[in-house]
Design a protein around this motif. Sequence first.
Motif, PDB file in Angstrom:
ATOM      1  N   GLY A  28      -8.564  27.060 -30.242  1.00 12.06           N
ATOM      2  CA  GLY A  28      -6.960  26.859 -30.364  1.00 12.06           C
ATOM      3  C   GLY A  28      -6.603  27.692 -31.326  1.00 12.06           C
ATOM      4  O   GLY A  28      -5.239  27.488 -31.782  1.00 12.06           O
ATOM      5  N   CYS A  29      -7.148  28.973 -31.384  1.00 12.01           N
ATOM      6  CA  CYS A  29      -6.528  29.990 -32.282  1.00 12.01           C
ATOM      7  C   CYS A  29      -5.540  30.849 -31.448  1.00 12.01           C
ATOM      8  O   CYS A  29      -6.287  31.598 -30.622  1.00 12.01           O
ATOM      9  CB  CYS A  29      -7.495  30.882 -33.143  1.00 12.01           C
ATOM     10  N   ASP A  30      -4.390  31.110 -31.951  1.00 11.60           N
ATOM     11  CA  ASP A  30      -3.340  32.155 -31.224  1.00 11.60           C
ATOM     12  C   ASP A  30      -3.775  33.375 -31.956  1.00 11.60           C
ATOM     13  O   ASP A  30      -3.777  34.334 -31.178  1.00 11.60           O
ATOM     14  CB  ASP A  30      -2.002  31.770 -31.198  1.00 11.60           C
ATOM     15  N   VAL A  31      -3.803  33.416 -33.241  1.00 13.05           N
ATOM     16  CA  VAL A  31      -3.977  34.701 -34.096  1.00 13.05           C
ATOM     17  C   VAL A  31      -5.008  34.281 -34.933  1.00 13.05           C
ATOM     18  O   VAL A  31      -5.007  33.616 -35.761  1.00 13.05           O
ATOM     19  CB  VAL A  31      -2.544  35.162 -34.901  1.00 13.05           C
ATOM     20  N   ARG A  32      -6.051  35.577 -35.030  1.00 17.40           N
ATOM     21  CA  ARG A  32      -6.887  35.517 -36.146  1.00 17.40           C
ATOM     22  C   ARG A  32      -6.395  36.557 -37.147  1.00 17.40           C
ATOM     23  O   ARG A  32      -6.494  37.680 -36.848  1.00 17.40           O
ATOM     24  CB  ARG A  32      -8.551  35.914 -35.535  1.00 17.40           C
ATOM     25  N   LEU A  33      -6.468  36.047 -38.442  1.00 13.18           N
ATOM     26  CA  LEU A  33      -6.064  36.971 -39.581  1.00 13.18           C
ATOM     27  C   LEU A  33      -7.068  37.779 -39.804  1.00 13.18           C
ATOM     28  O   LEU A  33      -8.240  37.777 -39.492  1.00 13.18           O
ATOM     29  CB  LEU A  33      -5.352  36.005 -40.848  1.00 13.18           C
ATOM     30  N   PRO A  34      -6.804  38.834 -40.526  1.00 14.09           N
ATOM     31  CA  PRO A  34      -7.886  39.819 -40.973  1.00 14.09           C
ATOM     32  C   PRO A  34      -8.854  39.607 -41.945  1.00 14.09           C
ATOM     33  O   PRO A  34      -9.703  40.169 -42.219  1.00 14.09           O
ATOM     34  CB  PRO A  34      -7.001  41.125 -41.477  1.00 14.09           C
ATOM     35  N   ARG A  35      -8.597  38.225 -42.657  1.00 16.13           N
ATOM     36  CA  ARG A  35      -9.664  37.883 -43.543  1.00 16.13           C
ATOM     37  C   ARG A  35      -9.637  36.389 -43.635  1.00 16.13           C
ATOM     38  O   ARG A  35      -9.121  35.656 -42.855  1.00 16.13           O
ATOM     39  CB  ARG A  35      -9.456  38.428 -45.151  1.00 16.13           C
ATOM     40  N   ASN A  36     -10.562  35.694 -44.413  1.00 17.69           N
ATOM     41  CA  ASN A  36     -10.849  34.515 -44.704  1.00 17.69           C
ATOM     42  C   ASN A  36     -10.003  34.087 -46.120  1.00 17.69           C
ATOM     43  O   ASN A  36      -9.854  34.701 -47.014  1.00 17.69           O
ATOM     44  CB  ASN A  36     -12.472  34.359 -44.881  1.00 17.69           C
ATOM     45  N   TYR A  37      -9.762  32.572 -45.930  1.00 19.81           N
ATOM     46  CA  TYR A  37      -8.964  32.192 -47.178  1.00 19.81           C
ATOM     47  C   TYR A  37      -9.883  30.811 -47.541  1.00 19.81           C
ATOM     48  O   TYR A  37     -10.574  30.159 -46.813  1.00 19.81           O
ATOM     49  CB  TYR A  37      -7.577  32.027 -46.768  1.00 19.81           C
ATOM     50  N   LYS A  38      -9.401  30.413 -49.038  1.00 16.95           N
ATOM     51  CA  LYS A  38      -9.809  29.183 -49.328  1.00 16.95           C
ATOM     52  C   LYS A  38      -8.484  28.425 -49.691  1.00 16.95           C
ATOM     53  O   LYS A  38      -7.195  28.978 -49.503  1.00 16.95           O
ATOM     54  CB  LYS A  38     -10.575  29.160 -50.464  1.00 16.95           C
ATOM     55  N   TRP A  39      -8.624  27.089 -50.204  1.00 20.45           N
ATOM     56  CA  TRP A  39      -7.474  26.541 -50.729  1.00 20.45           C
ATOM     57  C   TRP A  39      -6.630  27.039 -51.713  1.00 20.45           C
ATOM     58  O   TRP A  39      -5.551  26.838 -51.730  1.00 20.45           O
ATOM     59  CB  TRP A  39      -7.936  24.918 -51.328  1.00 20.45           C
ATOM     60  N   GLY A  40      -7.384  27.864 -52.595  1.00 17.39           N
ATOM     61  CA  GLY A  40      -6.553  28.414 -53.868  1.00 17.39           C
ATOM     62  C   GLY A  40      -6.166  29.770 -53.320  1.00 17.39           C
ATOM     63  O   GLY A  40      -5.508  30.374 -54.201  1.00 17.39           O
ATOM     64  N   THR A  41      -6.226  30.329 -52.176  1.00 18.12           N
ATOM     65  CA  THR A  41      -5.691  31.524 -51.475  1.00 18.12           C
ATOM     66  C   THR A  41      -4.782  31.378 -50.420  1.00 18.12           C
ATOM     67  O   THR A  41      -4.415  32.307 -49.688  1.00 18.12           O
ATOM     68  CB  THR A  41      -6.908  32.584 -51.413  1.00 18.12           C
ATOM     69  N   LEU A  42      -4.313  30.256 -50.104  1.00 10.98           N
ATOM     70  CA  LEU A  42      -3.392  29.615 -49.016  1.00 10.98           C
ATOM     71  C   LEU A  42      -2.105  30.708 -49.137  1.00 10.98           C
ATOM     72  O   LEU A  42      -1.368  30.961 -48.099  1.00 10.98           O
ATOM     73  CB  LEU A  42      -3.181  28.475 -48.770  1.00 10.98           C
ATOM     74  N   SER A  43      -1.771  31.159 -50.394  1.00 14.86           N
ATOM     75  CA  SER A  43      -0.592  31.892 -50.460  1.00 14.86           C
ATOM     76  C   SER A  43      -0.765  33.370 -49.861  1.00 14.86           C
ATOM     77  O   SER A  43       0.157  33.820 -49.390  1.00 14.86           O
ATOM     78  CB  SER A  43       0.038  32.178 -51.746  1.00 14.86           C
ATOM     79  N   SER A  44      -1.860  33.696 -49.975  1.00 20.02           N
ATOM     80  CA  SER A  44      -2.134  35.045 -49.375  1.00 20.02           C
ATOM     81  C   SER A  44      -2.412  34.924 -47.891  1.00 20.02           C
ATOM     82  O   SER A  44      -1.864  35.619 -47.213  1.00 20.02           O
ATOM     83  CB  SER A  44      -3.789  35.468 -49.743  1.00 20.02           C
TER      84      SER A  44
END
Length: 251
Positions: free
Chosen positions: A101-117
């Motif tokens: 169900g992913c329409d767009v895969r972003l270029p990197r991975n994130y955590k709870w503390g990096t959701l602003s990124s």
Amino acid sequence: MLTLLHHKGKLVALAVLLMVLTSSISYQLISARNAARERAEKALLPYVKELYSLEPVREAPKKITSTLFMFRGDFSSDLYDVFALQKRATRYCDNDTRADGCDVRLPRNYKWGTLSSKLADTLELICKAPEKTDFYVKIDDDLIMPESKFDEVLKIMSTTDCQVAGGIARDYGFYWPLGQMYIFKRAILEQICAKLPVEKLFHPHEDIAFGSFLNSTDKSMFCNLNFPPNHWHRKYKDRRLQIKFFKQQNK
């Protein structure tokens, strides 16, 4: 020997009891902390007019366009799209997300503390989209809102000068919308696009970071959504239906 085994058995039982008590106390502390945070969030809501109380300054256009986006990840429910609103949203995922169900895969991975990124990377892609819409809407994967009510909110907002709608808080020197859902007009997107990319984000939480992009306390720009009864977060109940999401975090 029997006495020694007896003492060992007591020690094991005591250790198990201590583990259970520690786990229970930890759970109670976490629950109390979450409850305190929710009370604090409600206390942060300033007096800004509710969307439904604003006087219309123009007629609603015959056609209203909108771009919905949400963060989809391994933490999301497999049945997220049981709700029509989530099906309308473009789903932005971490690069290594295993969920469908992913329409767009972003270029990197994130955590709870990096959701602003994650928000900044998502908005950069939205800024580059050739077609622009009247409204842009960020929703959580556990938002509960009837599709008809959502369309009604957009229609009413289109008749007002309100530029950003949501649960509006102010505790960082500017207004920011709580992350379960916030709606902003094209002019706001254009302001944000002009500031992206940023070298250092103000805050790790995406909703506070969104407010920092605007850095405003202009009450005429912001308005509160009527929450509830127009939308709910994580749980809903009436005489025939009960929906409840477990509180989960990004990895």
